[in-house]
Design a protein around this motif. Structure first.
Motif, PDB file in Angstrom:
ATOM      1  N   ARG A   7     -31.795  92.826  26.992  1.00 53.02           N
ATOM      2  CA  ARG A   7     -33.194  93.081  26.681  1.00 53.02           C
ATOM      3  C   ARG A   7     -33.320  94.595  26.560  1.00 53.02           C
ATOM      4  N   ARG A  11     -39.523 100.257  27.360  1.00 53.45           N
ATOM      5  CA  ARG A  11     -40.470  99.902  26.314  1.00 53.45           C
ATOM      6  C   ARG A  11     -40.382 100.816  25.105  1.00 53.45           C
ATOM      7  N   SER A  14     -39.237  99.506  21.718  1.00 55.07           N
ATOM      8  CA  SER A  14     -40.122  98.717  20.870  1.00 55.07           C
ATOM      9  C   SER A  14     -41.412  99.461  20.566  1.00 55.07           C
ATOM     10  N   ARG A 117     -46.200  86.266  31.384  1.00 57.93           N
ATOM     11  CA  ARG A 117     -44.925  86.965  31.232  1.00 57.93           C
ATOM     12  C   ARG A 117     -43.797  86.038  30.768  1.00 57.93           C
ATOM     13  N   ARG A 143     -42.804  92.704  25.593  1.00 56.00           N
ATOM     14  CA  ARG A 143     -41.476  92.435  26.161  1.00 56.00           C
ATOM     15  C   ARG A 143     -41.029  90.986  25.985  1.00 56.00           C
TER      16      ARG A 143
END
Length: 228
Positions: A7, A11, A14, A117, A143
């Motif tokens: 992942r 942040r 992205s 989430r 996310r």
């Protein structure tokens, strides 16, 4: 915390940021394992489209059910109806970490995503909603490992709604009579296809089914033979 596959580390991957070419080239981006073995990178935006009854919802439900949770599925058309419950049963979805929600605006969706989430989020369907292609990328900034959406087909056999959805998508999959084809992929799977199956947990005829993990699956439209 780590996960089964990469992942974004922060942040800024992205969001607006500047990174060196060597840093990006050395970064070990990995595909997301999934039922149909269609290549998906972390952060992928995936669209599934086709005529009514082609198997869009069944394919998407089974696809998401093959991935680790939590999963969040926005049922914007059938909501919590008996017909949607039947689709869940056909797809073999009964997990506690597979959540269904009903709402209509992009702002509502973002709020629920922040609260729940999920790793994977799906919208069924984008056709006829106020959601725009830019909304999908804003949703994706929360996310998510991948975001999925369904589009209907017009009478002319084209995806309904704005072409911006198709342009924005990383992967586009079309369906016809429960057979899928990858029409577009930024990961190199264009032209790949296969059959969409439904799960039958009531001991189907093993001669006409195929094993998938611990489940037996039948092609859509085939029925369990009567008990003897």
């Amino acid at each position: 915390m780590g996960s089964d596959y990469d992942r974004p580390l922060d942040r800024s991957f992205s969001m607006t940021a500047v990174r060196s070419a060597d840093e990006l080239a050395d970064r070990p981006w990995k595909s997301i394992p999934n039922l149909y073995d269609i290549k998906l990178g972390i952060g992928a935006l995936v669209l599934i489209w086709g005529p009514p009854g082609a198997g869009k919802s069944t394919m998407l439900l089974r696809w998401l059910n093959s991935m680790p949770g939590p999963v969040l599925y926005a049922s914007l058309e059938e909501r919590f109806s008996p017909s949607f419950r039947i689709k869940l049963s056909q797809a073999g979805v009964s997990r506690k970490d597979f959540k269904i929600l009903s709402c209509s605006s992009a702002s509502d969706l973002v709020g629920v995503i922040i609260g729940q989430r999920p790793r994977y989020f799906a919208i069924d369907s984008l056709s006829g909603t106020s959601i725009k292609s830019g909304d999908l990328r804003r949703i994706q900034l929360n996310r998510l490992d991948a975001l999925f959406g369904i589009l209907h087909a017009t009478k002319a056999g084209l995806p309904a709604g704005s072409n911006d959805f198709l342009h924005e998508a990383d992967v586009v999959v079309s369906l016809e009579s429960f057979k899928y084809t990858v029409d577009k992929s930024r990961y190199g799977d264009v032209g790949k296809g296969g059959q969409v199956y439904a799960v039958d947990n009531r001991c189907p005829d093993k001669k006409n089914s195929r094993a998938e993990g611990q489940l037996l699956v039948l092609p859509i439209g085939e029925h369990r033979p009567p008990a003897t």
